[in-house]
Design an enzyme around this catalytic site. Structure first.
Site, PDB file in Angstrom:
ATOM      1  N   PHE A  78       0.853  -1.185   0.000  1.00  0.00           N
ATOM      2  CA  PHE A  78       0.000   0.000   0.000  1.00  0.00           C
ATOM      3  C   PHE A  78       0.888   1.234   0.000  1.00  0.00           C
ATOM      4  O   PHE A  78       1.694   1.422   0.907  1.00  0.00           O
ATOM      5  CB  PHE A  78      -0.926   0.038   1.215  1.00  0.00           C
TER       6      PHE A  78
ATOM      7  N   ASP B  65       9.243   2.948   1.709  1.00  0.00           N
ATOM      8  CA  ASP B  65       8.069   3.658   2.191  1.00  0.00           C
ATOM      9  C   ASP B  65       7.965   3.391   3.690  1.00  0.00           C
ATOM     10  O   ASP B  65       7.546   2.319   4.113  1.00  0.00           O
ATOM     11  CB  ASP B  65       6.828   3.163   1.434  1.00  0.00           C
TER      12      ASP B  65
ATOM     13  N   LYS C 177       2.261  10.199   7.982  1.00  0.00           N
ATOM     14  CA  LYS C 177       1.492   9.789   9.149  1.00  0.00           C
ATOM     15  C   LYS C 177       1.843  10.590  10.406  1.00  0.00           C
ATOM     16  O   LYS C 177       1.393  11.698  10.556  1.00  0.00           O
ATOM     17  CB  LYS C 177       1.660   8.275   9.375  1.00  0.00           C
TER      18      LYS C 177
HETATM   19  C1  LIG Z   1      -0.966   5.502   4.984  1.00  0.00           C
HETATM   20  C2  LIG Z   1       0.107   5.059   4.081  1.00  0.00           C
HETATM   21  C3  LIG Z   1       0.320   5.697   2.847  1.00  0.00           C
HETATM   22  C4  LIG Z   1      -0.559   6.815   2.337  1.00  0.00           C
HETATM   23  O1  LIG Z   1      -0.549   7.926   3.188  1.00  0.00           O
HETATM   24  P1  LIG Z   1      -1.695   9.052   3.042  1.00  0.00           P
HETATM   25  O2  LIG Z   1      -1.259  10.126   3.978  1.00  0.00           O
HETATM   26  O3  LIG Z   1      -2.982   8.403   3.425  1.00  0.00           O
HETATM   27  O4  LIG Z   1      -1.711   9.496   1.632  1.00  0.00           O
HETATM   28  C5  LIG Z   1       1.358   5.243   2.054  1.00  0.00           C
HETATM   29  N1  LIG Z   1       2.161   4.231   2.442  1.00  0.00           N
HETATM   30  C6  LIG Z   1       1.995   3.605   3.621  1.00  0.00           C
HETATM   31  C7  LIG Z   1       2.919   2.502   4.008  1.00  0.00           C
HETATM   32  C8  LIG Z   1       0.949   3.986   4.479  1.00  0.00           C
HETATM   33  O5  LIG Z   1       0.782   3.351   5.627  1.00  0.00           O
END
Ligand SMILES: *Cc1c(COP(=O)(O)O)cnc(C)c1O
Length: 383
Positions: free
Chosen positions: A124, A209, A238
């Protein structure tokens, strides 16, 4: 009241305030927050230092365009640069996780001249078109296709598949050191290292990420530090500003030098920078990474020693996934409504715990008590 239910399904609890690891609803009930709204409040709700920094900055200057240096942003750049793993000292600021990844993919394409992106199954990375293209779940993507072409998905953890997928035209390999949304799956030993070697050979940008894993959550500032692997680009978001909107893309020099034109109006706005600066200070002063490691270990050991019907416990520090036999949503509903404890799902069968990093062992005991009452074999199995 406006109806936002076409995007967000609504929870039956209206939250009015928060302090530390607790949220309080409009009827005065306190909820122990084991979800931190997807890891967005590492310093706890309304940490006084963060609140003070926001209040002071709000009275001073709310906004000025990014091309004018302001001290809140300059200080944050320095702090993030110092905190970055290895030499990822060049910082691009934005307003969310998906934007941080969007920038990462653009920078990687521009710096390498390649087009292909290799991502992992179950990954994700966000919901804007580029990041969504590297996200796995068809449910999130299908209605919006066609997205970016030239994205290949490989089985997470399989070094051979990764090596086969990466070629000279590959701009980026993007990986979460622990997959969050996909069910809390840590990278197998040696996988990140292998990804580093494979991408070095083809001069591909390795992107980690760390939007969910970063900033102390797994027991180190960055999850990649457990493996001693430094990527070319690392994304954070986050919790970086304790819940105010911010994303950050940390880059090695060779990426930053050829990153190409990019921009965003609200990038590095002073108010959110002040919140982020205070957040990073609290993380250091209260040594929240060490606390995440210690309390996370305690939580894991207590769960493992219990006879709760949990098939598997995955994750690290205060990022844990519990594979439960009963559906995760039922467990989460009962936890919230009967025991005033909030947590998150990760798919249908995983209860995901991402509490504020100020969590104490006594809070873990509360969770254990509630889970035991709900799930232990002696409990009424019909309920
Ligand atoms: C939440 C998340 C995202 C996306 O972040 P948003 O602020 O919702 O756009 C991307 N990568 C990871 C691993 C996440 O947990």
């Amino acid at each position: 009241m406006s109806d936002n239910s076409f995007v967000f399904s609504q929870k039956p609890i209206t939250i009015e305030s928060g302090a530390g690891v607790y949220l309080t609803s409009d009827d005065g009930t306190d909820y122990l927050d084991f979800g931190a709204s997807y890891a967005c409040t590492p310093t706890g709700h309304c940490h006084p230092d963060v609140v003070e920094a926001v209040q002071e900055q709000a009275a001073e200057l709310l906004f000025v365009q990014g091309s004018y240096p302001v001290s809140a942003r300059e200080e944050l750049h320095a702090k993030l640069g110092a905190l970055a793993p290895g030499d990822l000292e060049k910082v691009w600021l934005c307003n969310s996780g998906t934007e941080a990844n969007e920038a990462a993919l653009k920078f990687a394409r521009s710096a390498t001249g390649g087009t292909k992106i290799v991502a992992a199954k179950r990954a994700f990375h966000g919901r804007t078109a580029g990041a969504l293209s590297a996200t796995w779940k068809p449910k999130y993507k299908t209605p919006f296709e066609p997205l970016l072409e030239d994205v290949e998905f490989v089985a997470y953890g399989d070094e051979v598949e990764l090596a086969d997928a990466v070629d000279d035209d590959t701009a980026a390999v993007i990986l979460e050191p622990i997959q969050g949304e996909g069910g809390v799956h840590p990278a197998p030993d040696g996988y990140l290292e292998a990804a580093r070697e494979i991408t070095e050979e083809t001069e591909t940008a390795l992107v980690f990420d760390e939007i969910q894993t970063g900033l102390g959550r797994t027991g180190e500032t960055w999850a990649c530090e457990h493996e001693g692997v430094v990527p070319d680009i690392l994304t954070a978001a986050k919790g970086v500003a304790s819940g105010l909107p911010m994303g950050a893309t940390l880059c090695a020099d060779w990426i930053a030098e050829s990153a190409g034109p990019h921009g965003s109006t609200f990038s590095g706005n002073p108010l959110v920078c002040a919140a982020a600066g205070a957040t990073l200070e609290v993380l250091a002063e209260e040594d929240l990474a060490a606390n995440a490691a210690a309390v996370g270990d305690y939580l894991r050991e207590e769960l493992a020693a219990s006879d709760l019907p949990i098939r598997e416990i995955r994750g690290q520090g205060l990022m844990l996934g519990l594979e439960v036999k009963r559906g995760a949503n039922r467990v989460l509903r009962d936890l919230a409504l009967e025991h005033q404890i909030l947590a998150l799902p990760a798919g249908r069968s995983v209860v995901r715990l991402l509490p504020p990093l100020v969590l104490k062992e006594s809070h873990v005991d509360e969770l254990l008590e509630a889970l035991t009452e709900m799930l232990a074999p002696t409990a009424d199995s019909q309920s």
